[in-house]
Scaffold this motif. Structure first.
Motif, PDB file in Angstrom:
ATOM      1  N   ASP A  11      -8.870  99.415   3.492  1.00  0.00           N
ATOM      2  CA  ASP A  11      -8.258  98.498   2.533  1.00  0.00           C
ATOM      3  C   ASP A  11      -7.705  99.307   1.358  1.00  0.00           C
ATOM      4  O   ASP A  11      -8.408 100.092   0.724  1.00  0.00           O
ATOM      5  N   GLN A  12      -6.425  99.111   1.067  1.00  0.00           N
ATOM      6  CA  GLN A  12      -5.748  99.864  -0.001  1.00  0.00           C
ATOM      7  C   GLN A  12      -5.536  99.025  -1.260  1.00  0.00           C
ATOM      8  O   GLN A  12      -4.846  99.462  -2.183  1.00  0.00           O
ATOM      9  N   ARG A  13      -6.127  97.854  -1.319  1.00  0.00           N
ATOM     10  CA  ARG A  13      -5.936  97.003  -2.498  1.00  0.00           C
ATOM     11  C   ARG A  13      -6.451  97.687  -3.761  1.00  0.00           C
ATOM     12  O   ARG A  13      -7.495  98.330  -3.740  1.00  0.00           O
ATOM     13  N   GLY A  14      -5.680  97.551  -4.823  1.00  0.00           N
ATOM     14  CA  GLY A  14      -6.029  98.164  -6.085  1.00  0.00           C
ATOM     15  C   GLY A  14      -5.507  99.578  -6.246  1.00  0.00           C
ATOM     16  O   GLY A  14      -5.670 100.186  -7.312  1.00  0.00           O
ATOM     17  N   ARG A  15      -4.872 100.125  -5.214  1.00  0.00           N
ATOM     18  CA  ARG A  15      -4.356 101.493  -5.267  1.00  0.00           C
ATOM     19  C   ARG A  15      -2.844 101.493  -5.471  1.00  0.00           C
ATOM     20  O   ARG A  15      -2.132 100.647  -4.925  1.00  0.00           O
ATOM     21  N   VAL A  16      -2.361 102.442  -6.263  1.00  0.00           N
ATOM     22  CA  VAL A  16      -0.928 102.643  -6.475  1.00  0.00           C
ATOM     23  C   VAL A  16      -0.509 103.854  -5.653  1.00  0.00           C
ATOM     24  O   VAL A  16      -1.036 104.961  -5.845  1.00  0.00           O
ATOM     25  N   ALA A  17       0.428 103.644  -4.735  1.00  0.00           N
ATOM     26  CA  ALA A  17       0.884 104.710  -3.841  1.00  0.00           C
ATOM     27  C   ALA A  17       2.373 104.956  -4.061  1.00  0.00           C
ATOM     28  O   ALA A  17       3.171 104.011  -4.066  1.00  0.00           O
ATOM     29  N   VAL A  18       2.745 106.210  -4.228  1.00  0.00           N
ATOM     30  CA  VAL A  18       4.146 106.602  -4.386  1.00  0.00           C
ATOM     31  C   VAL A  18       4.576 107.316  -3.113  1.00  0.00           C
ATOM     32  O   VAL A  18       3.945 108.304  -2.704  1.00  0.00           O
ATOM     33  N   VAL A  19       5.636 106.824  -2.488  1.00  0.00           N
ATOM     34  CA  VAL A  19       6.147 107.436  -1.260  1.00  0.00           C
ATOM     35  C   VAL A  19       7.604 107.818  -1.491  1.00  0.00           C
ATOM     36  O   VAL A  19       8.450 106.945  -1.736  1.00  0.00           O
ATOM     37  N   THR A  20       7.913 109.098  -1.432  1.00  0.00           N
ATOM     38  CA  THR A  20       9.308 109.526  -1.599  1.00  0.00           C
ATOM     39  C   THR A  20      10.043 109.390  -0.268  1.00  0.00           C
ATOM     40  O   THR A  20       9.459 109.542   0.804  1.00  0.00           O
ATOM     41  N   HIS A  40      -0.217  98.800  -3.791  1.00  0.00           N
ATOM     42  CA  HIS A  40       1.030  98.619  -4.535  1.00  0.00           C
ATOM     43  C   HIS A  40       1.850  99.874  -4.278  1.00  0.00           C
ATOM     44  O   HIS A  40       1.469 100.979  -4.684  1.00  0.00           O
ATOM     45  N   VAL A  41       2.981  99.733  -3.571  1.00  0.00           N
ATOM     46  CA  VAL A  41       3.744 100.885  -3.102  1.00  0.00           C
ATOM     47  C   VAL A  41       5.023 101.034  -3.913  1.00  0.00           C
ATOM     48  O   VAL A  41       5.819 100.099  -4.029  1.00  0.00           O
ATOM     49  N   VAL A  42       5.210 102.227  -4.453  1.00  0.00           N
ATOM     50  CA  VAL A  42       6.439 102.581  -5.156  1.00  0.00           C
ATOM     51  C   VAL A  42       7.336 103.319  -4.174  1.00  0.00           C
ATOM     52  O   VAL A  42       6.995 104.412  -3.708  1.00  0.00           O
ATOM     53  N   LEU A  43       8.471 102.713  -3.859  1.00  0.00           N
ATOM     54  CA  LEU A  43       9.448 103.351  -2.987  1.00  0.00           C
ATOM     55  C   LEU A  43      10.355 104.211  -3.863  1.00  0.00           C
ATOM     56  O   LEU A  43      11.173 103.692  -4.626  1.00  0.00           O
ATOM     57  N   ALA A  44      10.191 105.515  -3.777  1.00  0.00           N
ATOM     58  CA  ALA A  44      10.965 106.457  -4.592  1.00  0.00           C
ATOM     59  C   ALA A  44      12.124 106.959  -3.747  1.00  0.00           C
ATOM     60  O   ALA A  44      11.931 107.767  -2.830  1.00  0.00           O
ATOM     61  N   VAL A  45      13.331 106.496  -4.058  1.00  0.00           N
ATOM     62  CA  VAL A  45      14.470 106.712  -3.162  1.00  0.00           C
ATOM     63  C   VAL A  45      15.727 107.076  -3.947  1.00  0.00           C
ATOM     64  O   VAL A  45      15.878 106.718  -5.110  1.00  0.00           O
ATOM     65  N   ARG A  46      16.632 107.786  -3.300  1.00  0.00           N
ATOM     66  CA  ARG A  46      17.928 108.086  -3.916  1.00  0.00           C
ATOM     67  C   ARG A  46      18.818 106.842  -3.912  1.00  0.00           C
ATOM     68  O   ARG A  46      19.529 106.573  -4.875  1.00  0.00           O
ATOM     69  N   ASN A  47      18.802 106.114  -2.812  1.00  0.00           N
ATOM     70  CA  ASN A  47      19.658 104.939  -2.647  1.00  0.00           C
ATOM     71  C   ASN A  47      18.827 103.686  -2.917  1.00  0.00           C
ATOM     72  O   ASN A  47      18.077 103.225  -2.057  1.00  0.00           O
ATOM     73  N   THR A  48      18.936 103.150  -4.113  1.00  0.00           N
ATOM     74  CA  THR A  48      18.074 102.018  -4.474  1.00  0.00           C
ATOM     75  C   THR A  48      18.454 100.745  -3.725  1.00  0.00           C
ATOM     76  O   THR A  48      17.587  99.902  -3.485  1.00  0.00           O
ATOM     77  N   ALA A  49      19.725 100.602  -3.344  1.00  0.00           N
ATOM     78  CA  ALA A  49      20.110  99.423  -2.565  1.00  0.00           C
ATOM     79  C   ALA A  49      19.405  99.442  -1.207  1.00  0.00           C
ATOM     80  O   ALA A  49      18.861  98.424  -0.755  1.00  0.00           O
ATOM     81  N   ALA A  50      19.404 100.607  -0.565  1.00  0.00           N
ATOM     82  CA  ALA A  50      18.687 100.738   0.706  1.00  0.00           C
ATOM     83  C   ALA A  50      17.187 100.562   0.492  1.00  0.00           C
ATOM     84  O   ALA A  50      16.489  99.982   1.329  1.00  0.00           O
ATOM     85  N   GLY A  51      16.691 101.055  -0.634  1.00  0.00           N
ATOM     86  CA  GLY A  51      15.277 100.883  -0.947  1.00  0.00           C
ATOM     87  C   GLY A  51      14.890  99.428  -1.116  1.00  0.00           C
ATOM     88  O   GLY A  51      13.840  98.989  -0.643  1.00  0.00           O
ATOM     89  N   ARG A  52      15.739  98.672  -1.811  1.00  0.00           N
ATOM     90  CA  ARG A  52      15.444  97.241  -2.004  1.00  0.00           C
ATOM     91  C   ARG A  52      15.465  96.488  -0.680  1.00  0.00           C
ATOM     92  O   ARG A  52      14.643  95.586  -0.457  1.00  0.00           O
ATOM     93  N   GLU A  53      16.385  96.850   0.209  1.00  0.00           N
ATOM     94  CA  GLU A  53      16.434  96.199   1.510  1.00  0.00           C
ATOM     95  C   GLU A  53      15.187  96.545   2.323  1.00  0.00           C
ATOM     96  O   GLU A  53      14.607  95.683   2.996  1.00  0.00           O
ATOM     97  N   ALA A  54      14.763  97.814   2.250  1.00  0.00           N
ATOM     98  CA  ALA A  54      13.537  98.216   2.948  1.00  0.00           C
ATOM     99  C   ALA A  54      12.333  97.468   2.393  1.00  0.00           C
ATOM    100  O   ALA A  54      11.477  96.989   3.145  1.00  0.00           O
ATOM    101  N   ALA A  55      12.248  97.343   1.066  1.00  0.00           N
ATOM    102  CA  ALA A  55      11.135  96.628   0.443  1.00  0.00           C
ATOM    103  C   ALA A  55      11.135  95.159   0.850  1.00  0.00           C
ATOM    104  O   ALA A  55      10.077  94.566   1.098  1.00  0.00           O
ATOM    105  N   ARG A  56      12.314  94.561   0.922  1.00  0.00           N
ATOM    106  CA  ARG A  56      12.419  93.156   1.322  1.00  0.00           C
ATOM    107  C   ARG A  56      11.884  92.963   2.737  1.00  0.00           C
ATOM    108  O   ARG A  56      11.141  92.014   3.027  1.00  0.00           O
ATOM    109  N   LEU A  91      -2.111 107.783  -5.043  1.00  0.00           N
ATOM    110  CA  LEU A  91      -1.603 108.511  -3.876  1.00  0.00           C
ATOM    111  C   LEU A  91      -0.142 108.889  -4.087  1.00  0.00           C
ATOM    112  O   LEU A  91       0.671 108.061  -4.501  1.00  0.00           O
ATOM    113  N   LEU A  92       0.168 110.152  -3.808  1.00  0.00           N
ATOM    114  CA  LEU A  92       1.548 110.633  -3.803  1.00  0.00           C
ATOM    115  C   LEU A  92       1.825 111.225  -2.433  1.00  0.00           C
ATOM    116  O   LEU A  92       1.174 112.202  -2.027  1.00  0.00           O
ATOM    117  N   VAL A  93       2.770 110.641  -1.716  1.00  0.00           N
ATOM    118  CA  VAL A  93       3.178 111.172  -0.411  1.00  0.00           C
ATOM    119  C   VAL A  93       4.540 111.825  -0.586  1.00  0.00           C
ATOM    120  O   VAL A  93       5.563 111.141  -0.728  1.00  0.00           O
TER     121      VAL A  93
END
Length: 301
Positions: A11-20, A40-56, A91-93
């Protein structure tokens, strides 16, 4: 085929994870699984439009932030804004990377582009997020290596491949540097008495959006080779397992390196992988660390 699977992610609840590089390939599946298990996953991306679509598409608790690892100003801005909003990061990946073909290219800072993206950017990002990671109860940093690191050698007199540039060789050197960084980070964290774990992983031969595209510029025969290459690779959903284990398995120790177990670590269930001699050499680690600190202006540990 048995072995470690995503069903074993705690279970990863309560954790902040950054994935580049989280909007496609290995990064997308990594982010998706972390979100599916409650992080809670932070999608760290060059293309934020593609990132938003991936998050959706992945759902869960996610946010998208712009990050270009080839630009140190982008790395600094990303880290400053992220830590202002998330003082603690669990977490930083360091997943994002680039593979180039054709002539030598440089980053905005003047570095060979593959070395800048695959090594210098993650080195600087990790350092700038280190205080936030140190505030977590069981923080972890995962560095993404490659099988190509075993056939590469670092030339400290020509880290930017200015004398004799071949794109494939420069890529291998950049992934060797990434691997050296992950191992040396573990040494330094241990020496400092830090509880942060630095682990590494490689995906073996994994089918991604880069597999056929890498051959597109080589004409009809190249495109055919690229398509045939897909048959010799494992799907992303299997290739991602080593880095997901490195990121989430509670029993992972600092410095552990995971990859596929079969056919010279090209595919199969997750196991501990083998480092090249140079990747495991502490003297190489110290020398590369000093070079990265000088080139990026980011010093830590």
């Amino acid at each position: 085929m048995t072995g470690w699977t995503t069903d074993r992610i705690p279970d990863q609840r309560g954790r902040v994870a950054v994935v580049t590089g989280a909007n496609s390939g290995l990064g997308l599946v990594t982010a998706t699984e972390l979100a599916r298990h409650g992080a809670h996953v932070v999608l760290a991306v060059r293309n934020t439009a593609a990132g938003r679509e991936a998050a959706r598409r992945m759902g869960g608790d996610t946010e998208v932030r712009e990050l270009d690892l080839a630009r140190l100003d982008s790395v600094r801005a990303f880290a400053a804004k992220l830590t202002a909003d998330h003082p603690t990061i669990d977490l930083l990946v360091n997943n994002a990377g680039v593979v180039l073909l054709g002539p030598r290219r440089t980053s905005a800072d003047g570095f060979e582009l593959q070395f800048a993206t695959n090594m210098l950017g993650p080195y600087a990002l990790t350092g700038l997020l280190l205080d936030a990671l140190a505030g977590a109860r069981a923080a972890r940093v995962v560095s993404l290596s490659s099988l190509t690191h075993r056939n590469a050698r670092l030339d400290f007199g020509d880290l930017m491949s200015e004398r004799d540039y071949r794109a494939s060789a420069a890529y291998g050197r950049s992934k060797l540097a990434t691997t050296v960084f992950g191992v040396e980070l573990d040494r330094r964290l241990r020496s400092a008495g830090s509880p942060i774990v630095s682990a590494l992983a490689h995906p073996g031969l994994t089918r991604s959006n880069l597999t056929p595209r890498a051959w597109e510029h080589r004409g009809r025969l190249g495109r055919l080779i690229g398509r045939l290459g897909l048959l010799a690779t494992q799907p992303v959903e299997r290739g991602v397992l080593p880095q997901l284990r490195a990121a989430t398995d509670p029993d992972v120790r600092g410095g552990q390196f995971f990859g596929p177990s079969r056919l010279f670590e090209t595919w199969g269930p997750v196991t501990e992988a083998r480092l090249s001699r140079q990747a495991a050499d502490p003297a190489v680690g110290r020398r590369l660390w000093a070079a990265a600190a000088e080139l990026t202006g980011v010093s830590y540990l």
